[in-house]
Design an enzyme around this catalytic site. Structure first.
Site, short mmCIF file in Angstrom:
data_model
loop_
_atom_site.label_atom_id
_atom_site.label_comp_id
_atom_site.label_asym_id
_atom_site.label_seq_id
_atom_site.Cartn_x
_atom_site.Cartn_y
_atom_site.Cartn_z
N ARG A 1 -79.42 91.76 27.98
CA ARG A 1 -78.60 92.05 29.16
C ARG A 1 -79.36 91.69 30.45
O ARG A 1 -80.55 91.95 30.56
CB ARG A 1 -78.18 93.53 29.17
CG ARG A 1 -77.24 93.83 28.03
CD ARG A 1 -76.62 95.19 28.05
NE ARG A 1 -76.07 95.46 26.72
CZ ARG A 1 -74.91 95.01 26.26
NH1 ARG A 1 -74.13 94.30 27.05
NH2 ARG A 1 -74.51 95.28 25.02
N ASP A 2 -78.60 91.11 31.38
CA ASP A 2 -79.18 90.70 32.66
C ASP A 2 -79.57 91.94 33.48
O ASP A 2 -78.86 92.93 33.53
CB ASP A 2 -78.15 89.86 33.43
CG ASP A 2 -78.78 89.10 34.58
OD1 ASP A 2 -78.82 87.86 34.51
OD2 ASP A 2 -79.22 89.75 35.56
N HIS B 1 -81.33 79.29 30.43
CA HIS B 1 -80.61 80.47 29.95
C HIS B 1 -79.13 80.25 30.17
O HIS B 1 -78.71 79.70 31.20
CB HIS B 1 -81.08 81.74 30.66
CG HIS B 1 -81.23 81.60 32.14
ND1 HIS B 1 -82.33 81.00 32.73
CD2 HIS B 1 -80.41 81.97 33.15
CE1 HIS B 1 -82.18 81.02 34.04
NE2 HIS B 1 -81.01 81.59 34.32
P1 DGP Z 1 -80.54 82.31 37.31
O1 DGP Z 1 -80.26 82.75 38.72
O2 DGP Z 1 -79.43 81.44 36.72
O3 DGP Z 1 -81.91 81.70 37.15
O4 DGP Z 1 -80.50 83.66 36.45
C1 DGP Z 1 -81.62 84.43 36.22
C2 DGP Z 1 -81.13 85.78 35.83
O5 DGP Z 1 -82.19 86.46 35.18
C3 DGP Z 1 -80.71 86.69 36.98
O6 DGP Z 1 -79.32 87.00 36.84
C4 DGP Z 1 -81.56 87.93 36.86
C5 DGP Z 1 -82.12 87.83 35.47
N1 DGP Z 1 -83.47 88.32 35.31
C6 DGP Z 1 -84.57 87.96 36.00
N2 DGP Z 1 -85.66 88.59 35.53
C7 DGP Z 1 -85.23 89.38 34.50
C8 DGP Z 1 -85.90 90.27 33.62
O7 DGP Z 1 -87.10 90.48 33.67
N3 DGP Z 1 -85.12 90.90 32.69
C9 DGP Z 1 -83.77 90.68 32.60
N4 DGP Z 1 -83.11 91.35 31.65
N5 DGP Z 1 -83.12 89.83 33.42
C10 DGP Z 1 -83.84 89.20 34.37
#
Ligand code: DGP
Length: 114
Positions: free
Chosen positions: A29-30, A100
């Site tokens: 999950r984001d 991703h």
């Molecule tokens: P983008 O902006 O397309 O590079 O998406 C990166 C996404 O990754 C953003 O929606 C936030 C998420 N994200 C960043 N760091 C972490 C983390 O440490 N854990 C999780 N679960 N999500 C993260």
């Protein structure tokens, strides 16, 4: 890659809310969800951007999309609908440089996205 946050998640060095794993892919999950369901599907191997993909990695990307399909069913968004997005480079909003696939659902979404 040593300093890549998603490599660390793939190696389970950082705890995360895991929703799917197979030998090549992990999904979680984001941290900053943009929809009620917002899941990131990543390859375990480090690939910085879509621009860095090579033809031999086409099956891997196909498996990421099939993982999204399966997770969408698991999460109950396959029928109502969902969106999948790859952001490539800063101009498109990429902030983590390990490819991703965003899987978003649980609300209505506008098109074009803006
Ligand atoms: P983008 O902006 O397309 O590079 O998406 C990166 C996404 O990754 C953003 O929606 C936030 C998420 N994200 C960043 N760091 C972490 C983390 O440490 N854990 C999780 N679960 N999500 C993260």
């Amino acid at each position: 890659m040593n300093e890549c946050i998603f490599c660390k998640i793939a190696l389970r060095q950082i705890p995360t809310d895991l929703v799917y794993e197979d030998p090549e892919i992990i999904a979680f999950r984001d941290l900053n969800p943009q929809a009620p369901i917002h899941i990131l599907i990543i390859p375990k191997v480090h690939i910085a951007t879509l621009n860095d993909l090579i033809p031999e990695q086409a099956p891997l990307v196909g498996k990421m999309i099939l993982a999204a399909q399966q997770i969408a069913v698991q999460e109950g968004i396959a029928i109502p609908g969902y969106r999948t997005v790859f952001n490539c480079n800063a101009g498109a909003g990429q902030t983590v440089f390990h490819i991703h696939l965003h899987l978003l659902g649980g609300r209505n979404m506008n098109w074009p996205p803006g």
